[in-house]
Design a protein around this motif. Structure first.
Motif, PDB file in Angstrom:
ATOM      1  N   THR A 145      -6.911  39.065 -41.763  1.00  0.00           N
ATOM      2  CA  THR A 145      -5.870  38.666 -42.698  1.00  0.00           C
ATOM      3  C   THR A 145      -6.476  37.822 -43.811  1.00  0.00           C
ATOM      4  N   GLN A 146      -5.698  37.582 -44.856  1.00  0.00           N
ATOM      5  CA  GLN A 146      -6.170  36.754 -45.968  1.00  0.00           C
ATOM      6  C   GLN A 146      -6.505  35.347 -45.496  1.00  0.00           C
ATOM      7  N   LEU A 147      -5.706  34.819 -44.584  1.00  0.00           N
ATOM      8  CA  LEU A 147      -5.950  33.477 -44.072  1.00  0.00           C
ATOM      9  C   LEU A 147      -7.260  33.426 -43.292  1.00  0.00           C
ATOM     10  N   ALA A 148      -7.503  34.433 -42.460  1.00  0.00           N
ATOM     11  CA  ALA A 148      -8.747  34.476 -41.684  1.00  0.00           C
ATOM     12  C   ALA A 148      -9.963  34.587 -42.601  1.00  0.00           C
ATOM     13  N   VAL A 149      -9.859  35.403 -43.641  1.00  0.00           N
ATOM     14  CA  VAL A 149     -10.964  35.554 -44.596  1.00  0.00           C
ATOM     15  C   VAL A 149     -11.244  34.232 -45.294  1.00  0.00           C
ATOM     16  N   TRP A 150     -10.189  33.530 -45.693  1.00  0.00           N
ATOM     17  CA  TRP A 150     -10.339  32.223 -46.346  1.00  0.00           C
ATOM     18  C   TRP A 150     -11.060  31.242 -45.422  1.00  0.00           C
ATOM     19  N   LEU A 151     -10.691  31.214 -44.152  1.00  0.00           N
ATOM     20  CA  LEU A 151     -11.334  30.317 -43.196  1.00  0.00           C
ATOM     21  C   LEU A 151     -12.818  30.667 -43.022  1.00  0.00           C
ATOM     22  N   MET A 152     -13.104  31.951 -42.901  1.00  0.00           N
ATOM     23  CA  MET A 152     -14.493  32.364 -42.701  1.00  0.00           C
ATOM     24  C   MET A 152     -15.352  32.060 -43.924  1.00  0.00           C
ATOM     25  N   ARG A 153     -14.782  32.144 -45.124  1.00  0.00           N
ATOM     26  CA  ARG A 153     -15.521  31.796 -46.333  1.00  0.00           C
ATOM     27  C   ARG A 153     -15.844  30.306 -46.382  1.00  0.00           C
ATOM     28  N   LEU A 154     -15.066  29.501 -45.658  1.00  0.00           N
ATOM     29  CA  LEU A 154     -15.357  28.074 -45.544  1.00  0.00           C
ATOM     30  C   LEU A 154     -16.403  27.796 -44.464  1.00  0.00           C
ATOM     31  N   GLY A 155     -16.837  28.851 -43.773  1.00  0.00           N
ATOM     32  CA  GLY A 155     -17.834  28.696 -42.720  1.00  0.00           C
ATOM     33  C   GLY A 155     -17.241  28.422 -41.354  1.00  0.00           C
ATOM     34  N   ILE A 156     -15.947  28.672 -41.206  1.00  0.00           N
ATOM     35  CA  ILE A 156     -15.256  28.435 -39.936  1.00  0.00           C
ATOM     36  C   ILE A 156     -15.124  29.756 -39.182  1.00  0.00           C
ATOM     37  N   GLY A 157     -15.579  29.781 -37.946  1.00  0.00           N
ATOM     38  CA  GLY A 157     -15.393  30.971 -37.131  1.00  0.00           C
ATOM     39  C   GLY A 157     -13.936  31.123 -36.734  1.00  0.00           C
ATOM     40  N   VAL A 158     -13.478  32.359 -36.634  1.00  0.00           N
ATOM     41  CA  VAL A 158     -12.084  32.640 -36.280  1.00  0.00           C
ATOM     42  C   VAL A 158     -12.050  33.641 -35.134  1.00  0.00           C
ATOM     43  N   SER A 159     -11.293  33.336 -34.114  1.00  0.00           N
ATOM     44  CA  SER A 159     -11.086  34.290 -33.029  1.00  0.00           C
ATOM     45  C   SER A 159      -9.633  34.258 -32.606  1.00  0.00           C
ATOM     46  N   HIS A 160      -9.241  35.299 -31.863  1.00  0.00           N
ATOM     47  CA  HIS A 160      -7.848  35.443 -31.455  1.00  0.00           C
ATOM     48  C   HIS A 160      -7.767  35.603 -29.945  1.00  0.00           C
ATOM     49  N   SER A 161      -6.714  35.019 -29.381  1.00  0.00           N
ATOM     50  CA  SER A 161      -6.483  35.189 -27.947  1.00  0.00           C
ATOM     51  C   SER A 161      -6.075  36.631 -27.677  1.00  0.00           C
ATOM     52  N   ARG A 162      -6.367  37.089 -26.469  1.00  0.00           N
ATOM     53  CA  ARG A 162      -5.981  38.449 -26.103  1.00  0.00           C
ATOM     54  C   ARG A 162      -4.463  38.547 -26.007  1.00  0.00           C
ATOM     55  N   PRO A 163      -3.882  39.674 -26.412  1.00  0.00           N
ATOM     56  CA  PRO A 163      -2.429  39.840 -26.291  1.00  0.00           C
ATOM     57  C   PRO A 163      -1.970  39.623 -24.855  1.00  0.00           C
ATOM     58  N   HIS A 164      -0.854  38.893 -24.723  1.00  0.00           N
ATOM     59  CA  HIS A 164      -0.233  38.616 -23.420  1.00  0.00           C
ATOM     60  C   HIS A 164      -1.095  37.707 -22.547  1.00  0.00           C
ATOM     61  N   HIS A 165      -2.051  36.977 -23.173  1.00  0.00           N
ATOM     62  CA  HIS A 165      -2.860  36.015 -22.425  1.00  0.00           C
ATOM     63  C   HIS A 165      -2.830  34.662 -23.144  1.00  0.00           C
ATOM     64  N   PRO A 166      -1.685  33.953 -23.099  1.00  0.00           N
ATOM     65  CA  PRO A 166      -1.569  32.675 -23.810  1.00  0.00           C
ATOM     66  C   PRO A 166      -2.493  31.598 -23.261  1.00  0.00           C
ATOM     67  N   GLU A 167      -3.020  31.780 -22.017  1.00  0.00           N
ATOM     68  CA  GLU A 167      -3.904  30.767 -21.447  1.00  0.00           C
ATOM     69  C   GLU A 167      -5.191  30.608 -22.253  1.00  0.00           C
ATOM     70  N   THR A 168      -5.550  31.623 -23.059  1.00  0.00           N
ATOM     71  CA  THR A 168      -6.732  31.511 -23.912  1.00  0.00           C
ATOM     72  C   THR A 168      -6.574  30.346 -24.887  1.00  0.00           C
ATOM     73  N   ASN A 169      -5.363  30.111 -25.310  1.00  0.00           N
ATOM     74  CA  ASN A 169      -5.014  28.999 -26.202  1.00  0.00           C
ATOM     75  C   ASN A 169      -4.309  27.918 -25.391  1.00  0.00           C
ATOM     76  N   GLY A 170      -4.810  27.682 -24.166  1.00  0.00           N
ATOM     77  CA  GLY A 170      -4.074  26.917 -23.178  1.00  0.00           C
ATOM     78  C   GLY A 170      -3.763  25.481 -23.544  1.00  0.00           C
ATOM     79  N   LYS A 171      -4.677  24.795 -24.227  1.00  0.00           N
ATOM     80  CA  LYS A 171      -4.418  23.391 -24.556  1.00  0.00           C
ATOM     81  C   LYS A 171      -3.290  23.272 -25.573  1.00  0.00           C
ATOM     82  N   ASP A 172      -3.225  24.208 -26.526  1.00  0.00           N
ATOM     83  CA  ASP A 172      -2.117  24.175 -27.487  1.00  0.00           C
ATOM     84  C   ASP A 172      -0.811  24.584 -26.812  1.00  0.00           C
ATOM     85  N   GLU A 173      -0.882  25.536 -25.883  1.00  0.00           N
ATOM     86  CA  GLU A 173       0.318  25.907 -25.124  1.00  0.00           C
ATOM     87  C   GLU A 173       0.820  24.713 -24.315  1.00  0.00           C
TER      88      GLU A 173
END
Length: 208
Positions: A145-173
């Motif tokens: 997405t445009q947001l992900a591209v913007w983040l990566m251009r700032l040198g920030i890695g971007v990854s996504h949790s697997r669908p139906h696996h909210p535990e990947t983002n467990g601390k925010d959950e």
């Protein structure tokens, strides 16, 4: 007692958090967490529906702050005029709440504005993980997405949790669960600015 008084002030706090806060306030000779739980139960200050949810889990975390931020929108809710989308960002190492922002929509421009504010305040994270929803996720595999591209251009890695696996983002959950229990369950407000005041006040309590 000081235990029940603090519980009345923060009705979603459990025994361990109550005990630590009382120690921080200078209280001594406090009972163990299990005894504090018994005191709460004796004074009918425990919610039987909530107790089974609070179980210890094996923790995995990054070795230092700003190595990884977890980012998500908590479920939106209606206002008299419009809706509120709480944007949350939690540092994986410290569980520090980097952001808790009452947004009018979950769009790229609004999210980017909040991120810029947080980058200027706390610096850039090495990596951000988020789910596959708007505005950072894409239904097309391998498409950024445009947001992900913007983040990566700032040198920030971007990854996504697997669908139906909210535990990947467990601390925010988990942060969302605490937000629901300690703020959304008790507070009422009609506008985004009113909700933001609630969020700012509670975020300070949560972080400190």
């Amino acid at each position: 007692s000081s235990i029940t008084a603090l519980r009345h002030k923060h009705p979603a706090w459990g025994a361990r958090k109550l005990r630590q806060r009382l120690l921080d306030l200078g209280h001594t000779a406090l009972p163990s967490p299990s005894t504090i739980t018994a005191i709460l139960e004796r004074h009918q200050l425990l919610d039987a529906k909530e107790s089974p949810k609070h179980k210890a889990f094996t923790r995995f975390e990054r070795s230092a702050p700003n190595e990884l931020w977890q980012m998500d929108f908590k479920g939106d809710f209606a206002l008299p005029h419009g809706r509120c989308y709480p944007l949350t960002i939690v540092d994986d190492h410290s569980r520090f709440a980097v952001a808790l922002h009452a947004c009018a929509k979950n769009t790229k421009n609004i999210t980017q504005k909040v991120l810029i504010e947080k980058f200027r305040c706390y610096g850039l994270p090495q990596w951000i993980i988020c789910d596959n929803g708007s505005p950072w996720g894409s239904s097309c595999r391998g498409h950024y997405t445009q947001l992900a591209v913007w983040l990566m251009r700032l040198g920030i890695g971007v990854s996504h949790s697997r669908p139906h696996h909210p535990e990947t983002n467990g601390k925010d959950e988990r942060f969302h669960r605490t937000l629901e229990a300690e703020v959304l369950r008790y507070q009422r407000a009609d506008t985004l600015s009113q909700w933001q005041r609630h969020f700012d006040s509670w975020r300070d309590i949560y972080n400190t």
